[in-house]
Motif scaffolding. Structure first.
Motif, PDB file in Angstrom:
ATOM      1  N   LYS A  74     -31.202  -8.741   3.786  1.00 40.76           N
ATOM      2  CA  LYS A  74     -30.080  -9.687   3.883  1.00 40.76           C
ATOM      3  C   LYS A  74     -29.113  -9.285   5.000  1.00 40.76           C
ATOM      4  CE  LYS A  74     -31.162 -12.200   0.297  1.00 40.76           C
ATOM      5  NZ  LYS A  74     -31.601 -13.564   0.407  1.00 40.76           N
ATOM      6  N   LEU A  75     -28.777  -8.003   5.064  1.00 35.29           N
ATOM      7  CA  LEU A  75     -27.829  -7.553   6.085  1.00 35.29           C
ATOM      8  C   LEU A  75     -28.396  -7.679   7.500  1.00 35.29           C
ATOM      9  CD1 LEU A  75     -26.304  -4.395   4.366  1.00 35.29           C
ATOM     10  CD2 LEU A  75     -25.226  -6.611   4.724  1.00 35.29           C
ATOM     11  N   VAL A  76     -29.639  -7.287   7.677  1.00 32.76           N
ATOM     12  CA  VAL A  76     -30.237  -7.349   9.013  1.00 32.76           C
ATOM     13  C   VAL A  76     -30.377  -8.799   9.467  1.00 32.76           C
ATOM     14  CG1 VAL A  76     -32.342  -6.870  10.337  1.00 32.76           C
ATOM     15  CG2 VAL A  76     -31.350  -5.108   8.883  1.00 32.76           C
ATOM     16  N   GLU A  90     -32.040 -10.950  25.078  1.00 33.17           N
ATOM     17  CA  GLU A  90     -33.492 -10.906  25.259  1.00 33.17           C
ATOM     18  C   GLU A  90     -34.163 -10.481  23.950  1.00 33.17           C
ATOM     19  OE1 GLU A  90     -35.247 -11.692  28.058  1.00 33.17           O
ATOM     20  OE2 GLU A  90     -33.332 -12.379  28.860  1.00 33.17           O
ATOM     21  N   PRO A  91     -35.416 -10.875  23.746  1.00 36.84           N
ATOM     22  CA  PRO A  91     -36.116 -10.504  22.514  1.00 36.84           C
ATOM     23  C   PRO A  91     -36.210  -8.996  22.292  1.00 36.84           C
ATOM     24  CG  PRO A  91     -37.294 -12.262  23.620  1.00 36.84           C
ATOM     25  CD  PRO A  91     -36.187 -11.844  24.530  1.00 36.84           C
ATOM     26  N   TRP A  92     -36.421  -8.221  23.363  1.00 38.67           N
ATOM     27  CA  TRP A  92     -36.547  -6.774  23.173  1.00 38.67           C
ATOM     28  C   TRP A  92     -35.234  -6.155  22.700  1.00 38.67           C
ATOM     29  CZ3 TRP A  92     -33.549  -3.345  25.807  1.00 38.67           C
ATOM     30  CH2 TRP A  92     -32.898  -3.796  26.960  1.00 38.67           C
ATOM     31  N   CYS A  98     -32.348  -4.752  15.654  1.00 38.90           N
ATOM     32  CA  CYS A  98     -32.659  -5.007  14.243  1.00 38.90           C
ATOM     33  C   CYS A  98     -33.531  -3.919  13.630  1.00 38.90           C
ATOM     34  CB  CYS A  98     -33.299  -6.383  14.086  1.00 38.90           C
ATOM     35  SG  CYS A  98     -32.100  -7.696  14.412  1.00 38.90           S
ATOM     36  N   TRP A  99     -34.495  -3.423  14.367  1.00 36.99           N
ATOM     37  CA  TRP A  99     -35.324  -2.349  13.833  1.00 36.99           C
ATOM     38  C   TRP A  99     -34.510  -1.082  13.607  1.00 36.99           C
ATOM     39  CZ3 TRP A  99     -40.806  -2.286  16.454  1.00 36.99           C
ATOM     40  CH2 TRP A  99     -41.481  -3.441  16.091  1.00 36.99           C
ATOM     41  N   THR A 100     -33.649  -0.767  14.555  1.00 38.91           N
ATOM     42  CA  THR A 100     -32.798   0.415  14.402  1.00 38.91           C
ATOM     43  C   THR A 100     -31.867   0.263  13.213  1.00 38.91           C
ATOM     44  OG1 THR A 100     -32.877   0.772  16.788  1.00 38.91           O
ATOM     45  CG2 THR A 100     -31.132   1.894  15.578  1.00 38.91           C
ATOM     46  N   SER A 104     -32.185   2.562   9.813  1.00 42.08           N
ATOM     47  CA  SER A 104     -31.017   3.382   9.471  1.00 42.08           C
ATOM     48  C   SER A 104     -30.478   3.031   8.087  1.00 42.08           C
ATOM     49  CB  SER A 104     -29.911   3.196  10.508  1.00 42.08           C
ATOM     50  OG  SER A 104     -30.363   3.549  11.773  1.00 42.08           O
ATOM     51  N   LEU A 105     -30.321   1.751   7.828  1.00 45.93           N
ATOM     52  CA  LEU A 105     -29.824   1.321   6.514  1.00 45.93           C
ATOM     53  C   LEU A 105     -30.773   1.712   5.386  1.00 45.93           C
ATOM     54  CD1 LEU A 105     -28.352  -2.239   7.160  1.00 45.93           C
ATOM     55  CD2 LEU A 105     -27.145  -0.254   6.251  1.00 45.93           C
TER      56      LEU A 105
END
Length: 136
Positions: A74-76, A90-92, A98-100, A104-105
């Motif tokens: 939900k947060l991401v 940009e997509p990257w 988002c992955w980071t 981390s979360l």
């Protein structure tokens, strides 16, 4: 024995939930708040090193992982949508952000939610935590 005879009030048998949850979130023993609840990242100790409360009864299973996925997802997604609509990067950049954030979360929340699950079980005397040793 009737159904009425087997039911009991939650206030008669439950331990204080809020202090137990806070101690569990801090990865401390739900009974005394002094000893560590876990060894390593997620392994729950068999007993509290400070007060001796047995902790091996816990059955957190997949609950903390499910709740972690739910919260992180939900947060991401909220961050993803906000950043994308505001800046259109940009997509990257979005992938890296988002992955980071998700990793981390998840790494932060998982042991804390597991501690809270164990503390909730202790407070409600679930799965063998029913001993009268540490009633507050």
């Amino acid at each position: 024995m009737t159904l009425a005879a087997t039911q009991h009030s939650a206030t008669d048998t439950d331990r204080p939930l809020r202090p137990a949850l806070l101690r569990g979130w801090q990865r401390r023993c739900p009974a005394c708040g002094e000893g560590h609840l876990m060894t390593g990242y997620l392994k729950v100790l068999p007993a509290c090193p400070s007060c001796g409360e047995e902790l091996h009864h816990q059955r957190a299973d997949d609950g903390p992982a499910f709740l972690t996925i739910l919260i992180v997802g939900k947060l991401v997604m909220a961050v993803y949508l906000t950043v994308f609509l505001a800046f259109q990067p940009e997509p990257w950049v979005m992938i890296a952000l988002c992955w980071t954030l998700a990793l981390s979360l998840a790494l932060y929340l998982l042991p804390r939610l597991k501690g809270a699950f164990v503390a909730m079980q202790w407070a409600h005397r679930m799965h063998g935590f029913g001993g009268e040793r540490h009633t507050e």
